[in-house]
Write an enzyme that holds these catalytic residues in place. Structure first.
Site, PDB file in Angstrom:
ATOM      1  CB  ALA A  81      -1.063   0.062   1.179  1.00 32.39           C
ATOM      2  CB  THR A  82       4.338   2.137   1.299  1.00 34.72           C
ATOM      3  OG1 THR A  82       4.054   1.754   2.619  1.00 34.72           O
ATOM      4  CG2 THR A  82       5.150   3.245   1.299  1.00 34.72           C
ATOM      5  CG  ASN A 161      -2.960   3.529  10.236  1.00 33.55           C
ATOM      6  OD1 ASN A 161      -3.451   4.423   9.730  1.00 33.55           O
ATOM      7  ND2 ASN A 161      -1.856   3.689  10.951  1.00 33.55           N
ATOM      8  CD  GLN A 189      -5.239  -1.188   9.022  1.00 31.66           C
ATOM      9  OE1 GLN A 189      -5.755  -1.988   9.648  1.00 31.66           O
ATOM     10  NE2 GLN A 189      -3.873  -1.075   9.237  1.00 31.66           N
ATOM     11  CB  SER A 209      -1.608  -3.486   2.427  1.00 30.15           C
ATOM     12  OG  SER A 209      -0.475  -4.029   3.093  1.00 30.15           O
ATOM     13  N   GLY A 210      -1.401  -6.378   0.716  1.00 31.80           N
ATOM     14  CA  GLY A 210      -1.504  -7.867   1.076  1.00 31.80           C
ATOM     15  C   GLY A 210      -1.626  -8.324   2.644  1.00 31.80           C
ATOM     16  CG  HIS A 211       1.525  -6.820   5.412  1.00 33.41           C
ATOM     17  ND1 HIS A 211       1.432  -6.170   6.573  1.00 33.41           N
ATOM     18  CD2 HIS A 211       1.653  -5.653   4.687  1.00 33.41           C
ATOM     19  CE1 HIS A 211       1.737  -5.015   6.660  1.00 33.41           C
ATOM     20  NE2 HIS A 211       2.009  -4.680   5.475  1.00 33.41           N
ATOM     21  CB  THR A 249      10.147  -9.603 -13.152  1.00 35.75           C
ATOM     22  OG1 THR A 249      10.725  -9.177 -14.385  1.00 35.75           O
ATOM     23  CG2 THR A 249       9.398 -10.911 -13.346  1.00 35.75           C
ATOM     24  CB  CYS A 335       6.135   4.018  11.273  1.00 33.90           C
ATOM     25  SG  CYS A 335       4.935   3.373   9.995  1.00 33.90           S
TER      26      CYS A 335
HETATM   27  C1  LIG Z   1      -0.192  -0.687   6.542  1.00 31.29           C
HETATM   28  C2  LIG Z   1      -0.715   0.468   5.956  1.00 31.29           C
HETATM   29  C3  LIG Z   1      -0.062   1.064   4.928  1.00 31.29           C
HETATM   30  C4  LIG Z   1       1.184   0.597   4.350  1.00 31.29           C
HETATM   31  O1  LIG Z   1       1.060  -0.547   3.773  1.00 31.29           O
HETATM   32  P1  LIG Z   1       2.312  -1.739   3.166  1.00 31.29           P
HETATM   33  O2  LIG Z   1       1.570  -2.597   2.433  1.00 31.29           O
HETATM   34  O3  LIG Z   1       2.893  -2.159   4.317  1.00 31.29           O
HETATM   35  O4  LIG Z   1       3.097  -0.765   2.548  1.00 31.29           O
HETATM   36  C5  LIG Z   1      -0.798   2.251   4.244  1.00 31.29           C
HETATM   37  N1  LIG Z   1      -1.849   2.581   4.804  1.00 31.29           N
HETATM   38  C6  LIG Z   1      -2.400   2.152   5.878  1.00 31.29           C
HETATM   39  C7  LIG Z   1      -3.796   2.825   6.395  1.00 31.29           C
HETATM   40  C8  LIG Z   1      -1.937   0.943   6.470  1.00 31.29           C
HETATM   41  O5  LIG Z   1      -2.635   0.441   7.657  1.00 31.29           O
END
Ligand SMILES: *Cc1c(COP(=O)(O)O)cnc(C)c1O
Length: 396
Positions: A81-82, A161, A189, A209-211, A249, A335
């Protein structure tokens, strides 16, 4: 402290699902063949290996799209997501700088949004950062006044978040569309937790964001609307992959993992939300039963089911976290938890620094159980009681 050996981890109750989630075992299973026999380059379509990887990546793209009501070709895979936020905001602002030099965002956005906007400002773009009310919600009247025919993009997150507050996306979308400004939403989120539909909500750009939704780390996506067409300046030049918006890739294993995470979320979200909300309410009940004085930050009724942001009166959050190695808790965003600065998100809500310093984020997810919640409640109550007694003894 917990030892670094991974066998110690199983003893720690994980309540930090907004920092990251455990990769669902079904996601891991789907990914594994792409680290071994299915190793093809999805862009090498002259042979069976490449074709196999390409087919898998495209199926994953369709699964991501389906979860937000988009078309597969509107999904651009990114590293997370970043990157998606950077591409959406800087890409839109750069492309339209001549006729639309203005960008609007919210004070409670993730750092990667705020820092992207700050860079644009240094480059000479005009920037408006709107405040929020005590509940953490955007002021729609202020937003309407801020967005003009000179605004390229409005970036407002779907869910926060730290406090889990969900913004009125459809209202924001309608307002942006009326001015011809793109509506970008950071849905890292929200995706998989609440229903999102890019057409119903008139969202033009949406970051994933996948994780954060039980998928792997290191992958995400940006939804880029085709009709009316959204134009972005790419950040990475190269072979022209991802419609020229993100060369390089692709990682088929990660794409497949994200696709499976989205497929599972689509199937299970409604039921999971109820279960997670019940666990959150159960924890609040355990704390209230014990009558420990507490304040909940942010609106309870526009909030992700798994989030609780709570201040325990008279107990510094860092002291509580230190006293509870059995729980994985956080003060807020990953962070900033190492710094002692009060959270800028809580500050934007008008929460006093003293309360902010006592505020914890508890985030509940797919793999938490009722037993864990009861145990966490007991541990929290006893640690809060102990720390409060220690404080009042010290004050005498
Ligand atoms: C975790 C998060 C991100 C960053 O996502 P990444 O996939 O870790 O780069 C950005 N925005 C929000 C609101 C998040 O919670």
């Amino acid at each position: 402290m917990v030892s670094s050996a991974s066998d110690g981890l199983a003893q720690v109750i994980y309540l930090d699902n907004q920092a990251t989630t455990r990769t669902d075992p079904r996601v891991v299973d789907a990914m594994l063949p792409f680290f071994s026999e299915r190793f093809g380059n999805p862009h090498s379509v002259d042979h069976a290996y490449g074709n196999d990887a390409e087919t898998a990546v495209e199926a994953a793209r369709a699964d991501v799209a389906a979860l937000i009501g988009a078309e597969a070709r509107e999904i651009v895979f990114t590293s997370g997501a970043t990157e998606a936020n950077n591409l959406a905001i800087k890409g839109a602002a750069h492309f339209h700088k001549a006729e639309r030099p203005h960008v609007v965002t919210l004070a409670t956005e993730h750092k990667c949004v705020l820092e992207s906007v700050a860079r644009l400002e240094r480059e000479g773009h005009e920037v408006t950062v709107l405040g929020v009310d005590r509940d953490g919600l955007v002021d729609l009247v202020a937003l309407e006044q801020a967005v003009t025919e000179r605004t390229a993009v409005v970036s407002i997150m779907a869910a926060n978040n730290e406090i889990g507050v969900v913004q009125p996306l459809a209202e924001i979308g309608a307002l942006c569309r009326a001015r011809g400004a793109y509506f970008h939403s950071d849905a890292a989120q929200a995706l998989g937790k609440i229903p999102l539909d890019v057409n119903a909500m008139q969202i033009d750009l949406l970051s994933i964001s996948g994780h954060k939704l039980y998928g792997p780390k290191g992958i995400g996506a940006l939804y880029v609307r085709r009709r009316p067409r959204v134009r972005l300046e790419p950040m990475i030049d190269g072979g022209g992959q991802e419609r020229g918006l993100r060369s390089g890739t692709l990682a088929p294993a990660l794409c497949v993992g994200l696709g499976m995470a989205c497929r599972l979320a689509g199937r299970e979200m409604a039921e999971e939300a109820k279960r997670v909300a019940a666990l959150r309410d159960r924890l609040v009940e355990r704390l209230r039963e014990a009558a420990v004085p507490l304040t909940i930050n942010g609106a309870m009724d526009h909030r992700l089911d798994g989030n609780l942001n709570v201040a325990f009166d008279g107990v510094p959050a860092h002291a509580l976290i230190e006293a509870l190695p059995e729980l994985a808790l956080s003060t807020g965003s990953a962070c900033t938890s190492a710094s002692v600065e009060p959270s800028y998100v809580l500050r934007a809500l008008g929460i006093e620094d003293a309360t902010a310093a006592q505020s914890l984020r508890i985030s509940i997810g797919r793999f938490n159980t009722a037993e864990e919640i009861d145990e966490a409640g007991r541990l929290l109550v006893s640690a809060v009681t102990r720390l409060r007694q220690a404080q009042s003894a010290a004050a005498q």
